[in-house]
Design a protein around this motif. Sequence first.
Motif, PDB file in Angstrom:
ATOM      1  N   GLU A  82       0.985   2.123 -10.128  1.00 53.65           N
ATOM      2  CA  GLU A  82       2.366   2.336  -9.703  1.00 53.65           C
ATOM      3  C   GLU A  82       3.191   3.046 -10.768  1.00 53.65           C
ATOM      4  OE1 GLU A  82       2.635  -1.399  -6.563  1.00 53.65           O
ATOM      5  OE2 GLU A  82       3.713  -1.559  -8.472  1.00 53.65           O
ATOM      6  N   VAL A  83       2.985   2.693 -12.022  1.00 55.29           N
ATOM      7  CA  VAL A  83       3.698   3.394 -13.101  1.00 55.29           C
ATOM      8  C   VAL A  83       3.304   4.878 -13.112  1.00 55.29           C
ATOM      9  CG1 VAL A  83       3.922   3.603 -15.614  1.00 55.29           C
ATOM     10  CG2 VAL A  83       4.078   1.351 -14.534  1.00 55.29           C
ATOM     11  N   LEU A  84       2.027   5.157 -12.904  1.00 60.32           N
ATOM     12  CA  LEU A  84       1.580   6.557 -12.845  1.00 60.32           C
ATOM     13  C   LEU A  84       2.248   7.307 -11.692  1.00 60.32           C
ATOM     14  CD1 LEU A  84      -2.230   6.254 -13.653  1.00 60.32           C
ATOM     15  CD2 LEU A  84      -0.462   7.350 -15.043  1.00 60.32           C
ATOM     16  N   ILE A  85       2.361   6.660 -10.550  1.00 63.17           N
ATOM     17  CA  ILE A  85       3.051   7.284  -9.414  1.00 63.17           C
ATOM     18  C   ILE A  85       4.469   7.674  -9.837  1.00 63.17           C
ATOM     19  CG2 ILE A  85       4.069   6.873  -7.134  1.00 63.17           C
ATOM     20  CD1 ILE A  85       1.614   5.027  -6.563  1.00 63.17           C
ATOM     21  N   GLY A  86       5.178   6.727 -10.425  1.00 64.34           N
ATOM     22  CA  GLY A  86       6.553   6.989 -10.839  1.00 64.34           C
ATOM     23  C   GLY A  86       6.658   8.098 -11.855  1.00 64.34           C
ATOM     24  N   GLY A  98       1.303  12.448  -7.793  1.00 63.46           N
ATOM     25  CA  GLY A  98       2.029  11.208  -7.530  1.00 63.46           C
ATOM     26  C   GLY A  98       2.011  10.841  -6.051  1.00 63.46           C
ATOM     27  N   LEU A  99       2.202  11.825  -5.193  1.00 69.03           N
ATOM     28  CA  LEU A  99       2.184  11.554  -3.752  1.00 69.03           C
ATOM     29  C   LEU A  99       0.783  11.167  -3.282  1.00 69.03           C
ATOM     30  CD1 LEU A  99       4.550  14.375  -2.463  1.00 69.03           C
ATOM     31  CD2 LEU A  99       5.054  11.940  -2.719  1.00 69.03           C
ATOM     32  N   PHE A 100      -0.229  11.793  -3.862  1.00 63.87           N
ATOM     33  CA  PHE A 100      -1.612  11.433  -3.541  1.00 63.87           C
ATOM     34  C   PHE A 100      -1.867   9.969  -3.897  1.00 63.87           C
ATOM     35  CE2 PHE A 100      -6.088  11.131  -4.866  1.00 63.87           C
ATOM     36  CZ  PHE A 100      -6.719  11.546  -3.693  1.00 63.87           C
ATOM     37  N   LEU A 101      -1.476   9.567  -5.104  1.00 67.04           N
ATOM     38  CA  LEU A 101      -1.641   8.174  -5.530  1.00 67.04           C
ATOM     39  C   LEU A 101      -0.826   7.229  -4.647  1.00 67.04           C
ATOM     40  CD1 LEU A 101      -1.398   8.645  -9.416  1.00 67.04           C
ATOM     41  CD2 LEU A 101      -3.471   8.218  -8.069  1.00 67.04           C
ATOM     42  N   LEU A 102       0.385   7.655  -4.302  1.00 62.78           N
ATOM     43  CA  LEU A 102       1.269   6.832  -3.483  1.00 62.78           C
ATOM     44  C   LEU A 102       0.671   6.596  -2.096  1.00 62.78           C
ATOM     45  CD1 LEU A 102       5.079   7.219  -3.255  1.00 62.78           C
ATOM     46  CD2 LEU A 102       3.772   7.167  -1.175  1.00 62.78           C
ATOM     47  N   PHE A 103       0.123   7.635  -1.487  1.00 67.53           N
ATOM     48  CA  PHE A 103      -0.399   7.469  -0.136  1.00 67.53           C
ATOM     49  C   PHE A 103      -1.715   6.703  -0.089  1.00 67.53           C
ATOM     50  CE2 PHE A 103       2.865  10.543   1.091  1.00 67.53           C
ATOM     51  CZ  PHE A 103       3.395   9.852   2.173  1.00 67.53           C
ATOM     52  N   PHE A 104      -2.350   6.516  -1.248  1.00 70.37           N
ATOM     53  CA  PHE A 104      -3.491   5.596  -1.301  1.00 70.37           C
ATOM     54  C   PHE A 104      -3.022   4.165  -1.547  1.00 70.37           C
ATOM     55  CE2 PHE A 104      -6.396   9.171  -1.715  1.00 70.37           C
ATOM     56  CZ  PHE A 104      -7.452   8.709  -0.953  1.00 70.37           C
ATOM     57  N   GLN A 105      -1.907   4.013  -2.234  1.00 72.20           N
ATOM     58  CA  GLN A 105      -1.395   2.687  -2.579  1.00 72.20           C
ATOM     59  C   GLN A 105      -0.633   2.043  -1.422  1.00 72.20           C
ATOM     60  OE1 GLN A 105       2.125   2.086  -3.144  1.00 72.20           O
ATOM     61  NE2 GLN A 105       2.037   0.099  -4.145  1.00 72.20           N
ATOM     62  N   ILE A 148      10.131  14.219  -0.197  1.00 71.65           N
ATOM     63  CA  ILE A 148       9.762  14.783  -1.500  1.00 71.65           C
ATOM     64  C   ILE A 148       8.585  15.742  -1.337  1.00 71.65           C
ATOM     65  CG2 ILE A 148       8.811  14.229  -3.779  1.00 71.65           C
ATOM     66  CD1 ILE A 148      10.446  11.545  -3.561  1.00 71.65           C
ATOM     67  N   GLY A 149       7.595  15.323  -0.572  1.00 70.50           N
ATOM     68  CA  GLY A 149       6.425  16.173  -0.344  1.00 70.50           C
ATOM     69  C   GLY A 149       6.767  17.483   0.330  1.00 70.50           C
TER      70      GLY A 149
END
Length: 165
Positions: A82-86, A98-105, A148-149
Amino acid sequence: MLPTLTSERARRYRRKFDELDAAIAAQMDRWGMTILRGAVAIVFIWFGALKIFEVSPAGDLVAATVYLVPADLFVPILGVWEVLIGLCLLYRPLIRVGLFLLFFQLPGTFLPIILLPDVVFVSFPYALTVEGQYIVKNLVIIGAALVIGSTVRDDYRGHLEDSPD
């Protein structure tokens, strides 16, 4: 008796209102995306850091949901994720990452609705607990991520327009 507005006076007020409205909308357009990215980034960095330092009120919910992996391992790793996403959302060239990580999380955040409905609902399907509200607010984050995307190609288009054929 109340004074009546002449049509000319009414047009003048309308014109002033339109000018003010246009100026406000221009500032919202100028700053809105930056503030949205920053706000979503802060949420992810803050919530992630709480998980890393094992002080997250959501830690128990995460642990109860993902019971196949030891909580003392999974929760801090999720926090780092989550910190990496931010952080990625704060640095424009890394927004896609960040969006890639977010959509997996994010899909995992909805698992308690299925796996732990007694924790999510006071009365199924409409009365949410605090934990349920915490989960449902992720719909707003999904919407923000989509907005954002939608901007990630803006810089790319600018480079195409500036480059000679």
